[in-house]
Design a protein around this motif. Structure first.
Motif, short mmCIF file in Angstrom:
data_model
loop_
_atom_site.label_atom_id
_atom_site.label_comp_id
_atom_site.label_asym_id
_atom_site.label_seq_id
_atom_site.Cartn_x
_atom_site.Cartn_y
_atom_site.Cartn_z
N HIS A 1 1.66 6.53 -7.67
CA HIS A 1 2.88 6.50 -7.42
C HIS A 1 3.54 5.60 -8.66
CE1 HIS A 1 1.85 3.03 -4.89
NE2 HIS A 1 3.10 2.29 -4.97
N ASP B 1 -0.53 3.96 -1.74
CA ASP B 1 0.36 3.08 -0.80
C ASP B 1 0.84 3.74 0.44
OD1 ASP B 1 -0.37 1.09 -2.38
OD2 ASP B 1 1.66 0.39 -2.94
N ASP C 1 2.57 -2.04 -9.84
CA ASP C 1 1.38 -2.50 -9.76
C ASP C 1 0.25 -1.18 -9.52
OD1 ASP C 1 2.65 -1.65 -7.36
OD2 ASP C 1 1.36 -2.93 -6.19
N HIS C 2 1.03 0.01 -9.80
CA HIS C 2 -0.06 1.04 -9.89
C HIS C 2 -0.03 1.95 -11.36
CE1 HIS C 2 -0.87 0.70 -5.52
NE2 HIS C 2 0.32 0.07 -5.68
N HIS D 1 -3.53 -1.15 -1.16
CA HIS D 1 -3.77 -2.43 -1.06
C HIS D 1 -4.80 -2.79 0.23
CE1 HIS D 1 -0.20 -3.65 -3.53
NE2 HIS D 1 0.45 -2.42 -3.27
ZN LIG Z 1 1.39 -1.03 -4.37
#
Ligand SMILES: [Zn+2]
Length: 281
Positions: free
Chosen positions: A66, A164, A70-71, A199
């Motif tokens: 997505h 996520d 952080d991805h 995560h």
């Molecule tokens: Zn994330």
């Protein structure tokens, strides 16, 4: 950064600096696929280094589960690779990611070397499949945490990179609580060996049923809290009384961010309840 071999030619990486965010690598004889790029450049470069020097191949494809920072913000560290994502991921990275990165650069010098690279190859509801060595990697929509969420299944190993959509604490602020419930239920029925969460730690086969049930219970619990809060005179006080532990989840999850994320979940659902109520009036 931790890393571990999940199955033959499948690797998992977990950040030690931000919210236990995870990434993966599926390697073939000639090239490799990276799934997500972690939060900070040094960790992304650590993955690239591992693939090039330990596995001994180049990264040909980068998959973004997505559009969140952080991805997907590490795409630029794989300059020769083709980036693959849901078509909505491309749109959201362009509309939100580019301005968010400009902001982040002012706050954290580590982001100065980052540049948003939009996905080159996108797909919609039908998903897509990549053959790598002797394995098939199937990409499929998995929304709920965000509208552009996808998951990647290593068919032969029954290993799912869930993004996520599956986390120790489901987080729906940028997504949809009903969608994530159906995604989690679907994941629970897939007959998996491992779930690689976006995560947190790897979930093993024997733990999947419990993890699925706990996440669904948590989503039911927060919906109930939001519904009750919406009818209270002091809704914020009611949210305060219902911390993450009272909804069945530990506060130590996600490097200690769980309480904060839980609070934001409740506020998002409370806003939804109010919006529903005002529609009925
Ligand atoms: Zn994330």
């Amino acid at each position: 950064m931790h890393h571990e071999r999940v199955s033959e030619n499948v690797y998992w990486f977990q950040s030690e600096v931000y919210a236990q965010v995870a990434a993966g690598v599926v390697a073939g004889p000639q090239w490799a696929i990276v799934i997500d790029t972690l939060a900070l450049p040094e960790e992304t470069l650590g993955i690239r280094d591992f693939v090039e020097h330990e596995v001994g191949v180049q990264v040909r494809y980068v998959i973004n589960t997505h559009h969140h920072a952080d991805h997907a913000w590490g795409n630029c560290f794989f300059p020769g690779a083709t980036v693959i994502a849901h078509s909505l991921c491309r749109k959201l990275l362009e509309e939100r990611g580019i301005p968010a990165l400009e902001n982040a650069k002012k706050l954290n010098p580590a982001f100065r070397q980052v540049k948003i690279v939009l996905p080159h190859l996108t797909f919609g509801e039908g998903g897509m499949s990549i053959r790598i060595g002797k394995k098939n990697l199937t990409l499929m929509p998995a929304s709920g945490h965000s509208p552009d969420g996808i998951a990647a299944l290593v068919e032969e190993d029954r290993v799912l990179f869930a993004g996520d959509a599956f986390m120790p604490l489901p987080y729906v602020v940028d997504g949809d609580a009903d969608d994530i419930v159906s995604t989690i239920k679907k994941i629970g029925r897939m007959g998996l060996e491992n779930i690689i969460q976006g995560h947190g730690d790897i979930i093993l086969r024997g733990e999947i049923e419990t993890a699925v049930r706990e996440n669904l219970n948590y989503l039911t619990a927060i919906r109930k809290v939001a519904k009750t809060a919406a009818r209270r005179k002091l809704p914020e006080d009611y949210l305060d009384e219902n911390g993450v532990e009272s909804c069945g989840k530990s506060r130590v999850y996600l490097g200690g961010l769980a309480e904060e994320l839980h609070r934001r979940n409740l506020q998002a659902l409370l806003r939804e309840e109010w919006a529903e109520a005002s529609k009925k009036k």
